[in-house]
Design a protein around this motif. Structure first.
Motif, PDB file in Angstrom:
ATOM      1  N   PHE A 206      69.036  35.640 -63.232  1.00  0.00           N
ATOM      2  CA  PHE A 206      68.749  34.209 -63.310  1.00  0.00           C
ATOM      3  C   PHE A 206      67.250  33.959 -63.491  1.00  0.00           C
ATOM      4  CE2 PHE A 206      67.652  30.413 -60.604  1.00  0.00           C
ATOM      5  CZ  PHE A 206      67.980  29.459 -61.557  1.00  0.00           C
ATOM      6  N   PHE A 211      68.346  30.707 -67.282  1.00  0.00           N
ATOM      7  CA  PHE A 211      69.675  30.170 -66.958  1.00  0.00           C
ATOM      8  C   PHE A 211      70.714  30.541 -68.014  1.00  0.00           C
ATOM      9  CE2 PHE A 211      72.697  26.547 -67.278  1.00  0.00           C
ATOM     10  CZ  PHE A 211      73.361  26.760 -66.086  1.00  0.00           C
ATOM     11  N   SER A 212      70.467  30.215 -69.269  1.00  0.00           N
ATOM     12  CA  SER A 212      71.449  30.489 -70.310  1.00  0.00           C
ATOM     13  C   SER A 212      71.603  31.986 -70.545  1.00  0.00           C
ATOM     14  CB  SER A 212      71.059  29.798 -71.616  1.00  0.00           C
ATOM     15  OG  SER A 212      69.788  30.254 -72.065  1.00  0.00           O
ATOM     16  N   LEU A 215      73.760  33.524 -67.853  1.00  0.00           N
ATOM     17  CA  LEU A 215      75.180  33.221 -68.061  1.00  0.00           C
ATOM     18  C   LEU A 215      75.789  34.153 -69.106  1.00  0.00           C
ATOM     19  CD1 LEU A 215      75.336  29.302 -68.040  1.00  0.00           C
ATOM     20  CD2 LEU A 215      76.040  30.891 -66.231  1.00  0.00           C
ATOM     21  N   ILE A 303      66.349  23.576 -57.360  1.00  0.00           N
ATOM     22  CA  ILE A 303      67.074  24.598 -58.116  1.00  0.00           C
ATOM     23  C   ILE A 303      68.570  24.288 -58.139  1.00  0.00           C
ATOM     24  CG2 ILE A 303      67.693  27.058 -58.185  1.00  0.00           C
ATOM     25  CD1 ILE A 303      64.995  27.659 -56.869  1.00  0.00           C
ATOM     26  N   ILE A 304      69.087  23.883 -56.980  1.00  0.00           N
ATOM     27  CA  ILE A 304      70.535  23.670 -56.850  1.00  0.00           C
ATOM     28  C   ILE A 304      71.008  22.472 -57.663  1.00  0.00           C
ATOM     29  CG2 ILE A 304      72.395  23.078 -55.248  1.00  0.00           C
ATOM     30  CD1 ILE A 304      71.500  25.945 -55.043  1.00  0.00           C
ATOM     31  N   LEU A 307      71.532  23.111 -61.337  1.00  0.00           N
ATOM     32  CA  LEU A 307      72.625  24.072 -61.527  1.00  0.00           C
ATOM     33  C   LEU A 307      73.983  23.397 -61.375  1.00  0.00           C
ATOM     34  CD1 LEU A 307      71.302  27.273 -59.688  1.00  0.00           C
ATOM     35  CD2 LEU A 307      71.367  26.818 -62.140  1.00  0.00           C
ATOM     36  N   PHE A 310      74.987  22.018 -64.384  1.00  0.00           N
ATOM     37  CA  PHE A 310      75.104  23.050 -65.404  1.00  0.00           C
ATOM     38  C   PHE A 310      73.934  23.003 -66.391  1.00  0.00           C
ATOM     39  CE2 PHE A 310      77.429  25.750 -68.496  1.00  0.00           C
ATOM     40  CZ  PHE A 310      77.886  26.693 -67.593  1.00  0.00           C
ATOM     41  N   SER A 311      72.732  22.892 -65.828  1.00  0.00           N
ATOM     42  CA  SER A 311      71.520  22.913 -66.644  1.00  0.00           C
ATOM     43  C   SER A 311      70.471  23.759 -65.941  1.00  0.00           C
ATOM     44  CB  SER A 311      70.984  21.503 -66.880  1.00  0.00           C
ATOM     45  OG  SER A 311      70.615  20.896 -65.653  1.00  0.00           O
ATOM     46  N   SER A 312      69.454  24.159 -66.665  1.00  0.00           N
ATOM     47  CA  SER A 312      68.417  25.023 -66.102  1.00  0.00           C
ATOM     48  C   SER A 312      67.451  24.226 -65.239  1.00  0.00           C
ATOM     49  CB  SER A 312      67.647  25.706 -67.232  1.00  0.00           C
ATOM     50  OG  SER A 312      66.563  26.454 -66.701  1.00  0.00           O
ATOM     51  N   PRO A 313      67.068  24.783 -64.085  1.00  0.00           N
ATOM     52  CA  PRO A 313      66.062  24.095 -63.261  1.00  0.00           C
ATOM     53  C   PRO A 313      64.642  24.306 -63.772  1.00  0.00           C
ATOM     54  CG  PRO A 313      66.779  26.108 -62.191  1.00  0.00           C
ATOM     55  CD  PRO A 313      67.613  25.971 -63.427  1.00  0.00           C
TER      56      PRO A 313
END
Length: 431
Positions: A206, A211-212, A215, A303-304, A307, A310-313
């Protein structure tokens, strides 16, 4: 008799300390010299010490059924029980089945496992060197009696799982995220014990891959498990899932290395199992929030919340800076601390589980900053306890005590595992 020149003695002592602490040009020769010594030791062990049959014959019985066309996991059974490992174990031992004349050539099998041991040791040493561990720690990597026994006298599948764990760490240290993910997933496919480090692997990916990207790596790992299991899933999907990743297995008190001191009644009780699970979750969460996510330089809520959407922090500018904080040292500390935390709260440990622990402890003790004498002392106590067979209340107490001490030292004394990204540093980066 003339006394020795004090200046020569002091120079010799200083030279030894410089080599041991990596301050000499000769320091780089310490790992290869130890590696050669261990190769000789492995050869002597195979030559002098009789092989001990435990699971090899059963492994080969499982594979014999598999190569004859049986793909239903519930039907793959042998002298000491059914097959309880994922599909990569089957493929790995199928290769050994053919190489060793259907498992009959034990001597050749031991030689193969000696090569596996040396290959794993090479990876471990490379990972240690990449993390700038001083040479004085390296002798601890070759001195374990129990570890040699697990590899070349028992031929356990844990040896292959440990190899792929260290190969994954080696690749993650070098930012080969996709290759590391594939290798790690294959290791999980050999034995589910490697799931203990999955939370740490997830955090490393991560922060290091974004983020992407993380995944995508997660998808690759999941797809790999499905692909390698497909022949067995087609035959009996539930049978494969229930055996390969059996989470409800009943453990035998007589084989436990770690919790013998609590007594059989407590060991077998459900409250004890749930207590271990709860403590594992709490300690793991503490490490994730308090240590492993520090390179993000953001509070947990920052951060949470992204997420959950469903996106990057992290912004496009922040991601490279955060990724730069995922150093070889951070990778080692995060994954190995997750490993030791998982082993501390495991319901039971058998002797072959030492393959996951023996090469983790020296690094973590060094990383905690304790004095070298204490590092060697704690390692020696751990080694002693794991060589007591069968385990006793005292030896099992030492096993758990050293694991707990290692976790506590890492928790308390490694605030610099990965320094957070400061606002001023981020502003300079953005500029």
């Amino acid at each position: 008799m003339a006394s020795k020149d004090p200046s020569l003695v002091s120079q010799a002592v200083r030279f030894v300390f410089d080599v041991a602490n990596g301050r000499s040009a000769l320091s780089k020769f310490v790992p290869p010299c130890l590696f050669v010594l261990d190769a000789v030791l492995c050869a002597l062990i195979i030559w002098k010490i009789p092989y001990t049959e435990i699971d090899w014959t059963t492994y080969m019985e499982h594979i014999s059924l598999y190569v004859s066309g049986e793909h239903d996991y519930t039907a793959l059974t042998g002298a000491t029980g059914p097959l309880v490992y994922p599909a990569a174990h089957v493929y790995t031992y199928t290769a050994l089945y053919y190489l060793t004349n259907e498992g009959k050539d034990i001597f050749l099998a031991q030689q193969i496992f000696a090569v596996l041991y040396m290959a794993t040791l090479a990876l471990v040493m490379a990972c240690y060197w990449k993390a700038k561990v001083p040479p004085y720690v390296f002798p601890l990597l070759i001195l374990s009696k129990r570890l040699h026994s697990v590899f070349v006298l028992r031929c356990f599948n844990d040896c292959f799982a440990a190899f792929f764990l260290w190969l994954a760490i080696f690749l993650f240290q070098r930012r080969a995220w996709t290759a590391g993910s594939i290798v790690y997933s294959w290791g999980v496919g050999i034995k589910m014990t490697l799931l203990l480090v999955l939370p740490a692997v997830g955090v490393v990916l991560f922060l290091g891959r974004g983020f992407s990207g993380s995944l995508k790596c997660a998808a690759i790992m999941a797809q790999m498990q499905i692909v390698i299991a497909s022949p067995f899933l087609q035959a009996n999907a539930w049978g494969y899932a229930s055996k390969a990743f059996e989470l409800t297995r009943q453990f035998f008190f007589k084989w436990t290395v770690n919790w013998r001191f609590v007594g059989e009644e407590i060991f077998l009780s459900r409250p004890f199992s749930l207590a271990l699970l709860g403590m594992h979750a709490v300690v793991l969460a503490g490490f994730i929030v308090g240590k492993w996510l520090r390179p993000a330089g953001k509070p947990l809520s920052a951060i949470i919340m992204p997420l959950l959407q469903f996106s990057s922090p992290f912004s496009a500018r922040e991601e490279p800076l955060v990724a730069s904080r995922v150093t070889p040292n951070y990778v080692m500390t995060t994954i190995l601390s997750a490993n030791v935390i998982g082993l501390l709260f495991a319901r039971t440990l058998h002797y072959q589980f030492y393959s996951y622990l023996a090469w983790s402890t020296p690094y973590l003790l060094w990383r905690s900053g304790t004095h070298p004498i204490i590092q060697y002392g704690l390692w020696a106590l751990q080694e002693w306890a794991w060589n007591i067979f069968p385990s006793t209340p005292v030896s099992s107490g030492v096993v758990v005590g050293i694991l707990a001490t290692t976790v506590a030292l890492i928790a308390v004394r490694t605030d610099d595992v990965a320094a957070p990204v400061s606002n001023s540093e981020r502003e300079r980066k953005d500029a």
